[in-house]
Design an enzyme around this catalytic site. Structure first.
Site, short mmCIF file in Angstrom:
data_model
loop_
_atom_site.label_atom_id
_atom_site.label_comp_id
_atom_site.label_asym_id
_atom_site.label_seq_id
_atom_site.Cartn_x
_atom_site.Cartn_y
_atom_site.Cartn_z
N ASP A 85 114.55 -55.84 3.53
CA ASP A 85 113.11 -55.87 3.26
C ASP A 85 112.61 -54.64 2.48
OD1 ASP A 85 110.99 -57.62 3.37
OD2 ASP A 85 110.19 -56.84 5.27
N ARG A 126 102.24 -56.51 2.75
CA ARG A 126 100.98 -56.35 2.02
C ARG A 126 100.17 -55.18 2.58
NH1 ARG A 126 99.35 -62.42 3.50
NH2 ARG A 126 101.63 -62.51 3.48
N LYS A 157 108.18 -52.42 -2.21
CA LYS A 157 108.06 -52.52 -0.74
C LYS A 157 109.26 -51.85 -0.08
CE LYS A 157 108.04 -56.06 2.98
NZ LYS A 157 107.80 -57.49 3.30
N ASP A 195 103.61 -59.78 11.12
CA ASP A 195 104.76 -60.02 10.25
C ASP A 195 104.34 -60.02 8.77
OD1 ASP A 195 107.38 -60.48 9.58
OD2 ASP A 195 107.41 -62.59 10.17
N LYS A 216 109.57 -62.31 14.55
CA LYS A 216 109.97 -63.39 13.64
C LYS A 216 110.38 -64.63 14.44
CE LYS A 216 110.92 -61.20 9.36
NZ LYS A 216 109.80 -61.95 8.74
N GLU A 274 103.39 -57.63 7.05
CA GLU A 274 103.28 -56.17 7.01
C GLU A 274 103.46 -55.60 5.61
OE1 GLU A 274 106.02 -57.72 7.49
OE2 GLU A 274 107.37 -56.61 6.18
N ASP A 310 112.45 -55.42 9.10
CA ASP A 310 111.29 -56.22 9.48
C ASP A 310 111.63 -57.15 10.64
OD1 ASP A 310 108.91 -57.57 9.59
OD2 ASP A 310 109.15 -58.63 7.67
N1 BES Z 1 109.81 -59.76 4.84
C1 BES Z 1 109.15 -60.99 5.06
C2 BES Z 1 109.39 -62.01 3.94
C3 BES Z 1 110.80 -62.44 3.66
C4 BES Z 1 111.20 -63.71 4.01
C5 BES Z 1 111.69 -61.63 2.99
C6 BES Z 1 112.49 -64.14 3.72
C7 BES Z 1 112.98 -62.05 2.71
C8 BES Z 1 113.38 -63.30 3.05
C9 BES Z 1 107.64 -60.77 5.16
O1 BES Z 1 107.25 -59.55 5.70
C10 BES Z 1 107.10 -61.83 6.08
O2 BES Z 1 107.49 -61.83 7.20
N2 BES Z 1 106.22 -62.69 5.57
C11 BES Z 1 105.64 -63.72 6.34
C12 BES Z 1 104.16 -63.77 6.03
C13 BES Z 1 103.38 -64.68 6.94
C14 BES Z 1 103.37 -64.14 8.34
C15 BES Z 1 101.98 -64.81 6.41
C16 BES Z 1 106.33 -65.04 5.95
O3 BES Z 1 106.59 -65.25 4.78
O4 BES Z 1 106.59 -65.82 6.86
ZN ZN Z 2 108.59 -57.98 5.41
ZN ZN Z 3 107.18 -59.56 7.81
#
Ligand code: BES
Ligand code: ZN
Ligand code: ZN
Length: 478
Positions: free
Chosen positions: A268, A331, A244, A327, A256, A329, A249
């Site tokens: 990220d 995937r 990735k 968020d 967020k 993103e 992000d």
């Molecule tokens: N980049 C984040 C995940 C992340 C969280 C990386 C903490 C490093 C540390 C990812 O893109 C994300 O935001 N995931 C969301 C998914 C949700 C919206 C289904 C998450 O985990 O909250």
């Molecule tokens: Zn991310």
């Molecule tokens: Zn994200």
């Protein structure tokens, strides 16, 4: 890496010395006088692991490593941690060089050297008055350790340094194009090929997921294809690595929500950094394997034309995805890379991503959440590799039933599941874009260190690099 790592042919008399041992009785008589040895014995009774003796012309460190009653991988980890402790003691005393002597085995001493090199990492690029570590030269007086072993350890640590540097670089100086250029530089240096697809080519290829995430960005996306194909390789089908590459992000329009969680979102692209840096080690070590690495890259921001919750995106595979959270993103961009990988008919795809907070919440920083569809023997080798380098895998269930949670009312699937099993629904989403043996590694927990974890350090940890290289070394020797 500005550290010199060599074998020593003689036991030095005036250079700082570190004796690495599990047994005080085995210390070379030439090193300590009787009263010094008595002192060491007395200190060891108090359970000191590191005993320092000031011999005026130099310091002598007795490093007692606990090698008893533990599994092989735990023993190696003790050596890495001891190496890290030695490096901090040396830097604290402003030492510039040290000779390490030991009667322990080659693998143990390689682990010790690894702990020293990884523990000596610093990111000082943005310090006006950098306080550089004093240590510049490490030698090993240990006949069982070959220069070749030290060179291999140094290469792997250099690869980890590359990954850490990329993660630590903020987005203002590392956008998707900069990341691709960094891969080009590493390819040139190590000898693997690097092709970068620009936005026009990405549009031609209809990478809908990558383009959707990029819509809110003023910088173009990139898609990097790296390849190492030596004339002699033991695998007929390639191993494909996918990482990735979200260079930042914000969450996009689904900004967020958690206070402070954006502070470290320059991390990220840690999955992309890990696979590109692993390629560096694979090529430098000249592993007899055909390996390809793919990194889709963009930032994720809420600008004028940003993709929105409710949008339906046609992915490169043709599958239609309803976006319900911008968020999620990672995937979206990885799906296109996983689909692109099908053309290679890979024997295995290993994909690394800081994908979900759910993975980090489940196991913290101490391991990698893994799941996938590969055969049991591959899975065993992956777990074994994870233990040996102490980047351990916690494998999650990957049951078909989880697909219920990503069904969409309007499109083929949606990009979020419910409040439950968030790491798994993300993995199941990605599986939809694969038709080969696949393993997904969610590194959201361990990618960005909070400090206090020995040689892993603070900020970018470079997690994944050593796991990939260890697995590939095992695969190459089969
Ligand atoms: N980049 C984040 C995940 C992340 C969280 C990386 C903490 C490093 C540390 C990812 O893109 C994300 O935001 N995931 C969301 C998914 C949700 C919206 C289904 C998450 O985990 O909250
Ligand atoms: Zn991310
Ligand atoms: Zn994200």
């Amino acid at each position: 890496m500005n550290l010199y790592l060599r074998k020593a042919n003689i036991l030095p008399k005036t250079e700082n010395l570190a004796v690495v041992t599990t047994d005080i009785g085995s210390i070379d008589r030439r090193i300590l006088k009787k009263n010094e040895l008595d002192f060491v014995r007395k200190e060891a009774k108090k359970k000191s692991k590191f005993i320092t003796i000031n011999q005026y012309s130099r310091l002598v460190f007795i490093c007692l490593v606990d090698g008893n009653g533990k599994g092989e991988h735990m023993i190696l980890e003790s050596y890495r941690r001891a190496g890290d402790t030695l490096v901090s003691l040396l830097n604290r005393s402003k030492a510039t060089s040290v000779c390490v002597t030991s009667k322990e085995g080659q693998e143990e001493l390689s682990a010790f050297a690894e702990g020293m090199l990884l523990g000596n990492y610093q990111f000082l690029k943005y310090k006006s008055k950098p306080e550089s570590n004093s240590l510049k030269k490490i030698s090993f007086f240990a006949p069982q350790l070959k220069q070749q072993d030290l060179d291999a350890t140094k290469t792997i640590c250099e690869a980890v340094y590359h990954a850490r540097n990329l993660v630590n670089e903020p987005v203002i100086s590392l956008n998707a194009t900069d990341l691709a250029n960094a891969f080009k530089g590493m390819g040139k240096d190590a000898g693997f090929s690097v092709k970068v697809f620009d936005k026009a080519k990405i549009k031609d290829m209809k990478m809908g997921g990558l383009l959707a995430v990029n819509m809110g960005s003023i910088d173009p996306p990139t898609f990097t294809v790296m390849e190492w194909k030596p004339s002699k390789h033991v695998n007929t089908k390639p191993i494909v690595l996918v990482g990735k590459g979200v260079v930042y992000d914000t969450g996009g329009l689904s900004l967020k929500p958690t206070p402070g969680s954006m502070d470290y979102m320059k991390c990220d692209m840690a999955g992309g950094a890990a696979v590109g840096s692993a390629m560096y080690a694979v090529a430098k070590l000249k592993l007899p394997l055909h390996v390809i690495a793919l990194v889709p890259a963009t930032d994720n921001r809420p600008d004028g034309n940003a993709y929105t919750p409710g949008d339906v995106i046609t992915m490169m595979s043709g599958l239609k995805v309803e976006v319900l959270n911008t968020d999620a993103e990672g995937r979206m961009i990885l799906a296109d890379a996983l689909h692109y990988a099908k053309q290679f008919q890979p024997e295995l795809v290993m994909e690394f991503s800081t994908l979900t907070g759910a993975a980090a919440a489940a196991i913290g920083q101490y391991g990698i959440v893994a799941m996938g569809t590969c055969e049991d023997d591959t899975r065993r080798d992956l777990h074994k590799s994870g233990e040996m380098v102490y980047e351990r895998l916690a494998e999650f269930p990957f049951w078909d039933e989880y697909d219920e949670l990503i069904k969409s009312d309007v499109a083929d699937i949606k990009n979020i599941g419910g409040p439950m099993a968030g790491a798994i629904t993300a993995g199941r989403f990605l599986k939809k874009f694969t038709d080969y043996p696949y393993m997904h590694f969610d590194i959201a927990g361990p990618a960005f260190g909070k400090g206090g974890d020995s040689y892993r350090g603070k900020n970018g940890t470079g997690v994944g690099v050593r796991l990939i290289v260890e697995y590939l070394q095992r695969r190459a020797s089969k």
